[in-house]
Design a protein around this motif. Structure first.
Motif, mmCIF file in Angstrom:
data_model
loop_
_atom_site.group_PDB
_atom_site.id
_atom_site.type_symbol
_atom_site.label_atom_id
_atom_site.label_comp_id
_atom_site.label_asym_id
_atom_site.label_seq_id
_atom_site.Cartn_x
_atom_site.Cartn_y
_atom_site.Cartn_z
ATOM 1 N N CYS A 37 -0.015 -11.593 -6.167
ATOM 2 C CA CYS A 37 -1.452 -11.443 -5.913
ATOM 3 C C CYS A 37 -1.756 -9.952 -5.862
ATOM 4 N N SER A 38 -2.911 -9.575 -6.386
ATOM 5 C CA SER A 38 -3.269 -8.153 -6.334
ATOM 6 C C SER A 38 -3.407 -7.689 -4.888
ATOM 7 N N GLY A 39 -3.658 -8.614 -3.981
ATOM 8 C CA GLY A 39 -3.745 -8.287 -2.565
ATOM 9 C C GLY A 39 -2.420 -7.836 -1.973
ATOM 10 N N ARG A 40 -1.316 -8.095 -2.682
ATOM 11 C CA ARG A 40 0.002 -7.679 -2.210
ATOM 12 C C ARG A 40 0.360 -6.260 -2.642
ATOM 13 N N VAL A 41 -0.505 -5.629 -3.441
ATOM 14 C CA VAL A 41 -0.241 -4.263 -3.879
ATOM 15 C C VAL A 41 -0.595 -3.319 -2.740
ATOM 16 N N ASP A 42 0.417 -2.703 -2.195
ATOM 17 C CA ASP A 42 0.242 -1.778 -1.090
ATOM 18 C C ASP A 42 -0.109 -0.399 -1.653
ATOM 19 N N PRO A 43 -0.966 0.360 -0.981
ATOM 20 C CA PRO A 43 -1.248 1.723 -1.442
ATOM 21 C C PRO A 43 0.020 2.563 -1.630
ATOM 22 N N ILE A 44 1.056 2.277 -0.868
ATOM 23 C CA ILE A 44 2.325 2.994 -1.011
ATOM 24 C C ILE A 44 2.895 2.776 -2.416
ATOM 25 N N HIS A 45 2.742 1.563 -2.961
ATOM 26 C CA HIS A 45 3.229 1.281 -4.314
ATOM 27 C C HIS A 45 2.493 2.143 -5.340
ATOM 28 N N VAL A 46 1.199 2.277 -5.159
ATOM 29 C CA VAL A 46 0.381 3.072 -6.078
ATOM 30 C C VAL A 46 0.769 4.546 -5.984
ATOM 31 N N LEU A 47 0.902 5.044 -4.767
ATOM 32 C CA LEU A 47 1.295 6.443 -4.579
ATOM 33 C C LEU A 47 2.694 6.699 -5.127
ATOM 34 N N TYR A 48 3.594 5.751 -4.959
ATOM 35 C CA TYR A 48 4.946 5.889 -5.479
ATOM 36 C C TYR A 48 4.923 5.998 -7.006
ATOM 37 N N ALA A 49 4.105 5.170 -7.651
ATOM 38 C CA ALA A 49 4.004 5.222 -9.111
ATOM 39 C C ALA A 49 3.478 6.582 -9.565
ATOM 40 N N LEU A 50 2.480 7.096 -8.860
ATOM 41 C CA LEU A 50 1.941 8.415 -9.205
ATOM 42 C C LEU A 50 2.984 9.505 -8.964
ATOM 43 N N ARG A 51 3.720 9.388 -7.877
ATOM 44 C CA ARG A 51 4.753 10.381 -7.561
ATOM 45 C C ARG A 51 5.872 10.365 -8.584
ATOM 46 N N LYS A 52 6.167 9.196 -9.134
ATOM 47 C CA LYS A 52 7.232 9.069 -10.120
ATOM 48 C C LYS A 52 6.781 9.443 -11.530
ATOM 49 N N GLY A 53 5.525 9.859 -11.681
ATOM 50 C CA GLY A 53 5.095 10.374 -12.974
ATOM 51 C C GLY A 53 4.054 9.583 -13.719
ATOM 52 N N ALA A 54 3.576 8.483 -13.160
ATOM 53 C CA ALA A 54 2.503 7.740 -13.837
ATOM 54 C C ALA A 54 1.241 8.593 -13.846
ATOM 55 N N SER A 55 0.598 8.675 -14.986
ATOM 56 C CA SER A 55 -0.648 9.434 -15.077
ATOM 57 C C SER A 55 -1.790 8.677 -14.433
ATOM 58 N N CYS A 56 -1.685 7.358 -14.476
ATOM 59 C CA CYS A 56 -2.759 6.513 -13.960
ATOM 60 C C CYS A 56 -2.141 5.192 -13.515
ATOM 61 N N VAL A 57 -2.797 4.520 -12.570
ATOM 62 C CA VAL A 57 -2.347 3.215 -12.098
ATOM 63 C C VAL A 57 -3.515 2.244 -12.192
ATOM 64 N N LEU A 58 -3.264 1.110 -12.830
ATOM 65 C CA LEU A 58 -4.250 0.037 -12.934
ATOM 66 C C LEU A 58 -3.831 -1.082 -11.991
ATOM 67 N N VAL A 59 -4.761 -1.555 -11.183
ATOM 68 C CA VAL A 59 -4.513 -2.724 -10.346
ATOM 69 C C VAL A 59 -5.530 -3.765 -10.780
ATOM 70 N N ALA A 60 -5.038 -4.882 -11.318
ATOM 71 C CA ALA A 60 -5.930 -5.910 -11.845
ATOM 72 C C ALA A 60 -5.635 -7.249 -11.186
ATOM 73 N N GLY A 61 -6.702 -7.940 -10.830
ATOM 74 C CA GLY A 61 -6.557 -9.226 -10.176
ATOM 75 C C GLY A 61 -7.611 -10.209 -10.629
ATOM 76 N N CYS A 62 -7.655 -11.330 -9.939
ATOM 77 C CA CYS A 62 -8.629 -12.384 -10.230
ATOM 78 C C CYS A 62 -10.044 -11.891 -9.931
ATOM 79 N N HIS A 63 -11.009 -12.527 -10.559
ATOM 80 C CA HIS A 63 -12.402 -12.214 -10.260
ATOM 81 C C HIS A 63 -12.714 -12.623 -8.814
ATOM 82 N N PRO A 64 -13.639 -11.912 -8.149
ATOM 83 C CA PRO A 64 -14.022 -12.301 -6.786
ATOM 84 C C PRO A 64 -14.452 -13.771 -6.750
ATOM 85 N N GLY A 65 -13.922 -14.484 -5.777
ATOM 86 C CA GLY A 65 -14.213 -15.902 -5.632
ATOM 87 C C GLY A 65 -13.213 -16.803 -6.341
#
Length: 138
Positions: A37-65
């Protein structure tokens, strides 16, 4: 240049899978990571990806509702909003974090979003977060 994409198993990842089956093209430098679930993506995961060299991070999930876990996508949206504000305060472009809602049947939308995110990432320099981390830990 890498773009890390955290994709909800039920919707966004299924949309990416459908795009692949339908032979719709999207950039090869987008690295999809399936999460329950996109709700399981912790901000730490996003920061880790950026720290490891990702130029950008996309978080995609279900539509609201439509979240299979009721409010996971809403929680993700709130967390990513706060994270964008935090990194902007730190002097890092908030555009490095992208949030999208993609359903399983939206293969075309997935390929368009993937292309747009990679194009935006190409216009950015390497992550300052990675450079500063390497300076501090040499």
């Amino acid at each position: 240049m890498k773009v890390v994409a955290f994709l909800c198993r039920w919707c966004a990842y299924a949309g990416a899978d459908t795009a692949g089956v339908g032979r719709m093209k999207y950039p090869a430098n987008l690295r999809p990571i399936k999460v329950m679930c996109s709700g399981r993506v912790d901000p730490i995961h996003v920061l880790y990806a950026l720290r490891k060299g990702a130029s950008c991070v996309l978080v995609a999930g279900c539509h609201p509702g439509d979240c299979h876990y009721v409010k996971g996508n809403i929680q993700m949206s709130r967390r990513m909003f706060l994270l964008k504000n935090l990194i902007e305060f730190l002097g890092i472009e908030p555009e490095r974090i992208q949030v999208e809602y993609i359903s399983a049947g939206e293969a075309k939308k997935f390929s368009e979003v993937a292309r747009r995110v990679v194009e935006n990432a190409a216009g950015m320099d390497g992550s300052r977060l990675k450079a500063e981390w390497e300076e501090d830990h040499e």
